[in-house]
Design a protein around this motif. Structure first.
Motif, PDB file in Angstrom:
ATOM      1  N   GLY A 160       0.818  -1.198   0.000  1.00 27.31           N
ATOM      2  CA  GLY A 160       0.000   0.000   0.000  1.00 27.31           C
ATOM      3  C   GLY A 160       0.855   1.252   0.000  1.00 27.31           C
ATOM      4  O   GLY A 160       2.054   1.220  -0.291  1.00 27.31           O
TER       5      GLY A 160
ATOM      6  N   THR B 168     -10.319  10.363   8.157  1.00 28.97           N
ATOM      7  CA  THR B 168     -10.497   9.794   6.827  1.00 28.97           C
ATOM      8  C   THR B 168     -11.191  10.828   5.959  1.00 28.97           C
ATOM      9  O   THR B 168     -11.364  11.972   6.342  1.00 28.97           O
ATOM     10  CB  THR B 168     -11.281   8.470   6.907  1.00 28.97           C
TER      11      THR B 168
ATOM     12  N   GLY C 161     -10.263   6.913   0.552  1.00 31.40           N
ATOM     13  CA  GLY C 161     -10.264   5.629   1.237  1.00 31.40           C
ATOM     14  C   GLY C 161      -9.066   5.377   2.138  1.00 31.40           C
ATOM     15  O   GLY C 161      -8.817   4.233   2.514  1.00 31.40           O
ATOM     16  N   MET C 162      -8.314   6.411   2.476  1.00 35.87           N
ATOM     17  CA  MET C 162      -7.154   6.256   3.355  1.00 35.87           C
ATOM     18  C   MET C 162      -7.467   6.773   4.763  1.00 35.87           C
ATOM     19  O   MET C 162      -8.457   7.465   4.985  1.00 35.87           O
ATOM     20  CB  MET C 162      -5.948   7.011   2.792  1.00 35.87           C
TER      21      MET C 162
ATOM     22  N   TYR D   1      -2.960   5.188   5.719  1.00 36.60           N
ATOM     23  CA  TYR D   1      -3.124   3.741   5.776  1.00 36.60           C
ATOM     24  C   TYR D   1      -4.330   3.351   4.920  1.00 36.60           C
ATOM     25  O   TYR D   1      -5.362   4.011   4.965  1.00 36.60           O
ATOM     26  CB  TYR D   1      -3.386   3.282   7.206  1.00 36.60           C
ATOM     27  N   ARG D   2      -4.209   2.251   4.191  1.00 36.28           N
ATOM     28  CA  ARG D   2      -5.346   1.711   3.451  1.00 36.28           C
ATOM     29  C   ARG D   2      -6.169   0.855   4.429  1.00 36.28           C
ATOM     30  O   ARG D   2      -5.625  -0.057   5.059  1.00 36.28           O
ATOM     31  CB  ARG D   2      -4.861   0.862   2.281  1.00 36.28           C
TER      32      ARG D   2
ATOM     33  N   THR E   5      -9.777  -0.232   3.798  1.00 38.51           N
ATOM     34  CA  THR E   5     -11.004  -0.857   3.285  1.00 38.51           C
ATOM     35  C   THR E   5     -10.690  -2.135   2.516  1.00 38.51           C
ATOM     36  O   THR E   5      -9.663  -2.256   1.852  1.00 38.51           O
ATOM     37  CB  THR E   5     -11.767   0.101   2.352  1.00 38.51           C
ATOM     38  N   GLU E   6     -11.612  -3.108   2.652  1.00 37.39           N
ATOM     39  CA  GLU E   6     -11.543  -4.341   1.878  1.00 37.39           C
ATOM     40  C   GLU E   6     -12.912  -4.575   1.249  1.00 37.39           C
ATOM     41  O   GLU E   6     -13.832  -5.047   1.916  1.00 37.39           O
ATOM     42  CB  GLU E   6     -11.152  -5.523   2.774  1.00 37.39           C
TER      43      GLU E   6
ATOM     44  N   ARG F 166     -11.904  -1.947  -8.226  1.00 40.45           N
ATOM     45  CA  ARG F 166     -11.217  -0.785  -7.682  1.00 40.45           C
ATOM     46  C   ARG F 166     -12.149   0.422  -7.654  1.00 40.45           C
ATOM     47  O   ARG F 166     -12.005   1.350  -8.458  1.00 40.45           O
ATOM     48  CB  ARG F 166      -9.956  -0.474  -8.501  1.00 40.45           C
TER      49      ARG F 166
END
Length: 338
Positions: A30, A61, A65-66, A80-81, A83-84, A94
């Motif tokens: 990431g 946030t 999405g970070m 930081y990433r 989300t899943e 994506r």
């Protein structure tokens, strides 16, 4: 990341092989995490800050999405990433992620955000192609994620572009999502609500209109004939209560080409309204998409972003304002510097 198949490794020299592994490793790791980053050095639209009492840490946030972390609102660590999403869902592999918000509810953390699948077109209105876009909710056991999908594959109709979903428990004790129905399709953006399941894993029933963009007394744009009319954009709702128990909502639109934020109050004290708009915006020009939170030193703060053009490119910078909610109305005190 999908596995790479059918590569003839006999045809790879050592240098390309090393490069391949480096690319895969970087994609899995990431973005590069930075430390001790001042708030005004972060580039972020729609900043939302969760002041988490359990960890005594701030989590910020927004669009993209970070996630960023801070102990004092001054020095930040990230991105930081977190989300899943399911690549086989309507979001695609994506999705674009806009205006993410974090809420702690019933011992879980919830991620309200707008997801866009640019490969799916749902409509064309006035020459504008409407992409598949909707407010949705993910869940995690921790404020820093990972945030994953829940039960319902959709919360809002597939043929309706929606965005900027936020969270509120109304006086009936039920959870709701308040969101915008995008002006690109209806040509007069609306603010709406929909009931959520008790664990927020899906929605119940259908959405209900709260107010229209054209109800605003302060937003402005020029119509096709050059006349002044209310702006058609509804953006960034956030619910709050004043010290007197009055229910309010901050939301954002435009005065011509300037991004500004207004406030509206519910006469009934519930999401059903009717909603009465204040005559003037509450932020200076070029600040909008706000939310409110209480800092660990018990100050009520509002996070917003500003727009700035740099070398022909628009960048968005998060800012903090101190506000006063002790009376009957929200009052912006002024800029807050941690």
């Amino acid at each position: 990341m999908k596995s790479v198949h059918r590569i003839s490794f006999q045809k790879l020299t050592l240098a390309p092989l090393f490069l391949l592994f480096a690319i895969v490793s970087h994609a899995q790791q990431g973005p590069t995490v930075r430390k001790d980053v001042p708030l005004d050095s972060i580039r972020l639209s729609d900043p939302f800050i969760l002041a988490d009492q359990e960890t005594q840490q701030y989590y910020m946030t927004g669009t993209g999405g970070m996630l960023w972390k801070s102990k004092d609102l001054k020095s930040w660590e990230g991105p930081y990433r977190v989300t899943e999403t399911d690549p086989d869902s309507w979001m695609g592999p994506r999705p674009m992620i806009w205006a993410a918000e974090l809420f702690n509810y019933q011992d879980k953390y919830y991620y309200f955000a707008t997801f866009t699948n640019r490969d799916v077109k749902i409509d064309t209105v006035a020459g504008n192609v409407i992409e598949r876009r909707a407010s949705h909710v993910l869940v995690s056991d921790e404020p820093a994620g990972p945030y994953i999908p829940m039960e319902d594959p959709t919360y809002l109709p597939a043929d309706k572009p929606t965005l900027d979903g936020t969270f509120w428990i109304d006086t009936d004790g039920k959870p709701y999502m308040v969101y915008c129905y995008e002006w690109l399709q209806n040509l007069n953006g609306t603010m709406e609500k929909i009931e959520l399941k008790p664990d927020l894993s899906g929605s119940v029933g259908v959405g209900k209109l709260l107010f229209k963009a054209s109800d605003s007394p302060w937003s402005r744009e020029k119509d096709a004939n050059g006349n002044d009319v209310p702006n058609k954009v509804t953006d960034g709702p956030f619910l709050f209560e004043t010290g007197s128990g009055r229910l309010g909502m901050i939301w954002t639109s435009w005065i011509y080409d300037t991004y500004v934020q207004g406030v509206v109050y519910s006469e009934s004290g519930t999401l059903d309204g009717p909603w009465i708009h204040e005559e003037e915006p509450i932020t200076p020009p070029n600040f909008g998409h706000g939310m409110l939170f209480t800092s660990f030193d018990n100050k009520t703060l509002m996070s917003v972003h500003s727009h700035k053009s740099v070398n022909g490119r628009t960048i968005r910078i998060p800012h903090l304002f101190e506000v006063d909610l002790t009376g009957d109305k929200l009052v912006v005190v002024g800029p807050y510097v941690p």
